[in-house]
Scaffold this motif. Structure first.
Motif, short mmCIF file in Angstrom:
data_model
loop_
_atom_site.label_atom_id
_atom_site.label_comp_id
_atom_site.label_asym_id
_atom_site.label_seq_id
_atom_site.Cartn_x
_atom_site.Cartn_y
_atom_site.Cartn_z
N UNK A 111 -17.33 16.47 41.01
CA UNK A 111 -16.20 17.40 40.85
C UNK A 111 -16.00 18.24 42.10
N UNK A 112 -14.82 18.10 42.72
CA UNK A 112 -14.44 18.97 43.83
C UNK A 112 -13.03 19.47 43.53
N UNK A 113 -12.81 20.76 43.64
CA UNK A 113 -11.53 21.36 43.24
C UNK A 113 -10.68 21.77 44.44
N UNK A 114 -9.42 22.02 44.15
CA UNK A 114 -8.41 22.42 45.14
C UNK A 114 -8.18 21.33 46.18
N UNK A 115 -7.98 20.11 45.69
CA UNK A 115 -7.74 18.97 46.58
C UNK A 115 -6.30 18.47 46.43
N UNK A 116 -5.82 17.83 47.50
CA UNK A 116 -4.48 17.26 47.52
C UNK A 116 -4.31 16.43 48.79
N UNK A 117 -3.13 15.89 48.96
CA UNK A 117 -2.93 14.91 50.04
C UNK A 117 -3.13 15.48 51.44
N UNK A 118 -2.81 16.75 51.66
CA UNK A 118 -3.00 17.31 53.00
C UNK A 118 -4.10 18.37 53.01
N UNK A 119 -5.08 18.20 52.11
CA UNK A 119 -6.18 19.16 51.98
C UNK A 119 -7.44 18.65 52.70
N UNK A 120 -8.31 19.59 53.04
CA UNK A 120 -9.63 19.29 53.60
C UNK A 120 -10.69 19.90 52.67
N UNK A 121 -11.90 19.35 52.70
CA UNK A 121 -12.97 19.96 51.90
C UNK A 121 -14.33 19.74 52.56
N UNK A 122 -15.25 20.64 52.24
CA UNK A 122 -16.57 20.59 52.85
C UNK A 122 -17.51 19.64 52.13
N UNK A 123 -18.43 19.03 52.87
CA UNK A 123 -19.47 18.19 52.29
C UNK A 123 -20.78 18.44 53.02
#
Length: 344
Positions: free
Chosen positions: A137-149
């Motif tokens: 589960x990772x939230x606040x995602x979309x086509x032009x989004x970035x997220x940390x890993x």
């Protein structure tokens, strides 16, 4: 600059029912926060302003407040990185509302608390890393989004990166079966030989880097609970004179909730205004735990005071009750916090 109150009134408040009932994602509103200049760090990070924005948003909709927390967490990773590409090219676009960001650190935070093993594995290459594994589960995602890993390279090394949602080999699957917060744009993320170039690497040595980012990670969560608590107190006061004043006999009363809310709020903004956030880890954990329990108590009290009106499926009190349960289980969860606070 457009005021925060106007943004909330015009771009968030009309959509709260859709967010709760139809899993509507308030992407436009979230981007408007950055466009209005509330997240700019050109002259340094203004924790007090950012905390206040999360609190004000959460009074109206904690789901969207949670999305904003996700975004602020992603900013925190890059703000503390030494990667010039991320700081000069990606960070300004995240801060000014062109892009949005997610966290992806639920599993790693549990790993560093000794609760889980890391779900992602990374292999070093001459151009960066190749990452495999799955985040549930990772939230606040979309086509032009970035997220940390964060991924494990070897038993002695872990790396951190930010990844765009359109990266080759990355598959996102929407998750919509939650009791609440389905409008949070939450996805499971499967990594199949995802190439991570050096430009996306936040840190090659996360074991030391995590100490820099976790205070802000927790700090930004506390106003989620303050917003829910204040809104719940408002719901209680709305019905204080109904049915002959019998609500006066209930065990949870608004005055006691308000007193504890003000104590926590005072402590929160004192920490946010300080310049020694890294040294306040234990205090932040304690405040985060107290806030989660208070929000739950206030939301429960609101349901008792509202009676049948609160029991309607999409009433504001029932929404806050579900939001408060989410806060109890948001990493770091209350059991996670209780464990960390017992460790000397």
């Amino acid at each position: 600059m457009t005021s925060l109150a106007v943004l909330i009134q015009e771009q968030l408040k009309p959509f709260v029912r859709r967010i709760d009932a139809e899993a509507y994602y308030a992407e436009g509103f979230l981007k408007s926060i950055g466009k209005a200049g509330f997240l700019n760090s050109d002259t340094g990070v203004d924790f007090s302003t950012e905390v206040r924005v999360v609190e004000e948003v959460s009074k109206i909709c904690m789901t969207t407040g949670f999305n904003l927390w996700c975004h602020l967490a992603s900013l925190t990773y890059i703000r503390n990185s030494e990667n010039r590409y991320l700081k000069e090219e990606i960070l300004p676009q995240l801060e000014n509302g062109q892009f949005l960001g997610g966290t992806g650190l639920s599993n790693p935070m549990k790993y560093y608390a000794g609760l889980e093993t890391l779900h992602l594995k990374a292999t070093r290459t001459d151009k960066g890393y190749i990452v495999n594994g799955q985040l549930p589960s990772v939230s606040n995602l979309g086509k032009d989004h970035w997220f940390g890993i964060i991924a494990e390279v070897s038993p002695d090394q872990r790396m951190m990166a930010v990844v765009p949602c359109n990266a080759l080999g990355l598959t996102l699957k929407a998750k919509l079966e939650y009791l609440g917060v389905n409008g949070s744009a939450t996805y499971s993320c499967a990594f199949d030989e995802v190439a991570i170039p050096e430009e996306w690497v936040v840190s090659h040595d996360v074991d030391s880097f995590i100490v820099k980012i976790r205070p802000a990670f927790v700090l930004y969560q506390i106003p989620l609970g303050l917003g829910v608590t204040e809104a719940s107190i408002g719901s209680i006061r709305q019905v204080c004179n109904k049915q002959g004043g019998c609500n006066d006999f209930l065990p949870i009363q608004p005055d006691e909730l308000e007193k504890e809310l003000e104590q926590i709020r005072t402590e929160l903004y004192k920490l946010a205004d300080g310049r020694e956030l890294l040294q306040q880890w234990k205090a932040l954990l304690q405040l985060r735990l107290r806030t989660a329990y208070l929000a739950s108590k206030a939301a429960h009290g609101s349901m008792l005071h509202q009676g049948g009106a609160g029991y309607l499926k999409y009433s504001a009190p029932s929404r806050r009750l579900r939001e408060s349960y989410f806060l109890l289980n948001l990493t770091p969860t209350v059991k996670h916090l209780e464990k960390m606070l017992q460790i000397k």
